[in-house]
Scaffold this active site. Structure first.
Site, PDB file in Angstrom:
ATOM      1  N   HIS A 123       0.857  -1.185   0.000  1.00  7.92           N
ATOM      2  CA  HIS A 123       0.000   0.000   0.000  1.00  7.92           C
ATOM      3  C   HIS A 123       0.896   1.238   0.000  1.00  7.92           C
ATOM      4  O   HIS A 123       2.043   1.188   0.465  1.00  7.92           O
ATOM      5  CB  HIS A 123      -0.888   0.020   1.242  1.00  7.92           C
ATOM      6  CG  HIS A 123      -1.964  -1.015   1.235  1.00  7.92           C
ATOM      7  ND1 HIS A 123      -3.042  -0.960   2.082  1.00  7.92           N
ATOM      8  CD2 HIS A 123      -2.137  -2.140   0.479  1.00  7.92           C
ATOM      9  CE1 HIS A 123      -3.834  -1.991   1.856  1.00  7.92           C
ATOM     10  NE2 HIS A 123      -3.289  -2.727   0.888  1.00  7.92           N
ATOM     11  N   GLU A 169       0.973   3.869   1.841  1.00  9.88           N
ATOM     12  CA  GLU A 169       1.480   4.261   3.159  1.00  9.88           C
ATOM     13  C   GLU A 169       2.666   3.402   3.580  1.00  9.88           C
ATOM     14  O   GLU A 169       3.663   3.920   4.093  1.00  9.88           O
ATOM     15  CB  GLU A 169       0.379   4.120   4.228  1.00  9.88           C
ATOM     16  CG  GLU A 169      -0.844   4.950   3.977  1.00  9.88           C
ATOM     17  CD  GLU A 169      -1.950   4.205   3.243  1.00  9.88           C
ATOM     18  OE1 GLU A 169      -3.132   4.431   3.584  1.00  9.88           O
ATOM     19  OE2 GLU A 169      -1.655   3.415   2.326  1.00  9.88           O
ATOM     20  N   CYS A 193      -6.122   1.917   5.841  1.00  8.11           N
ATOM     21  CA  CYS A 193      -6.748   0.666   6.269  1.00  8.11           C
ATOM     22  C   CYS A 193      -6.162   0.276   7.636  1.00  8.11           C
ATOM     23  O   CYS A 193      -5.188   0.884   8.102  1.00  8.11           O
ATOM     24  CB  CYS A 193      -6.492  -0.420   5.227  1.00  8.11           C
ATOM     25  SG  CYS A 193      -4.783  -1.013   5.197  1.00  8.11           S
ATOM     26  N   CYS A 205      -2.327  -0.409   7.534  1.00 10.50           N
ATOM     27  CA  CYS A 205      -1.523   0.811   7.420  1.00 10.50           C
ATOM     28  C   CYS A 205      -1.591   1.637   8.700  1.00 10.50           C
ATOM     29  O   CYS A 205      -0.595   2.229   9.114  1.00 10.50           O
ATOM     30  CB  CYS A 205      -1.965   1.623   6.210  1.00 10.50           C
ATOM     31  SG  CYS A 205      -1.565   0.797   4.649  1.00 10.50           S
TER      32      CYS A 205
END
Length: 154
Positions: A57, A59, A87, A90
């Protein structure tokens, strides 16, 4: 003497540019930027498909790059700008990295882990909770996500 006309790039604009790159690569359009003392340490976008890595992801990739750049697993004093509410995975990484402030654009009622879902930073088991500021340039980020998914369904 600093040039008063020279402005550092707006971190959220950089994150939105990164999200557009992700969309262009067929990835969900999410971008992230790590900043400390006004200096951009890392810019990343979602890459789980390209890297064949479900943890890739924006992040996570930005946090990894900033940690590598600083030579430290902690990002104390750093701020993270993201185009979508992180999410739960993260949010956990943000906590472990000791991010000072989290700024995000669009909320994610279905998959978010900060203001929705498990609300990771509100749990007793969370060792560090950053200051959180959501809804910045929300309409722009949400439009990018809607367009991406409309094209996929199209």
């Amino acid at each position: 003497m600093p040039d008063p006309d020279h402005r550092s790039p707006d971190p959220l604009s950089l994150a939105l540019d990164a999200a557009r790159r992700a969309a262009g690569e067929g990835e969900v359009p999410v971008g992230a930027v790590v900043v400390r003392d006004g200096a951009v340490l890392a810019v990343a976008h979602n890459r789980p498909r390209a890297l064949r890595d479900p943890t890739a992801h924006a992040e996570i990739l930005a946090i990894r790059a900033a940690c590598a750049r600083l030579g430290d697993e902690r990002l104390s004093g750093c701020d993270l700008y993201v185009t979508l509410e992180p999410c739960p995975m993260c949010a956990g990484a943000i906590s472990f990295a000791r991010i000072r402030r989290l700024y995000f654009a669009a909320p994610d009622p279905k998959g978010g882990g900060v203001e929705h879902g498990p609300r990771v930073f509100n749990q007793a088991t969370c060792h560090h909770a950053p200051e959180v500021y959501g809804g910045l340039r929300e309409a722009e980020a949400a439009a990018l996500l809607r367009a991406f998914f409309a094209d996929r369904r199209g």
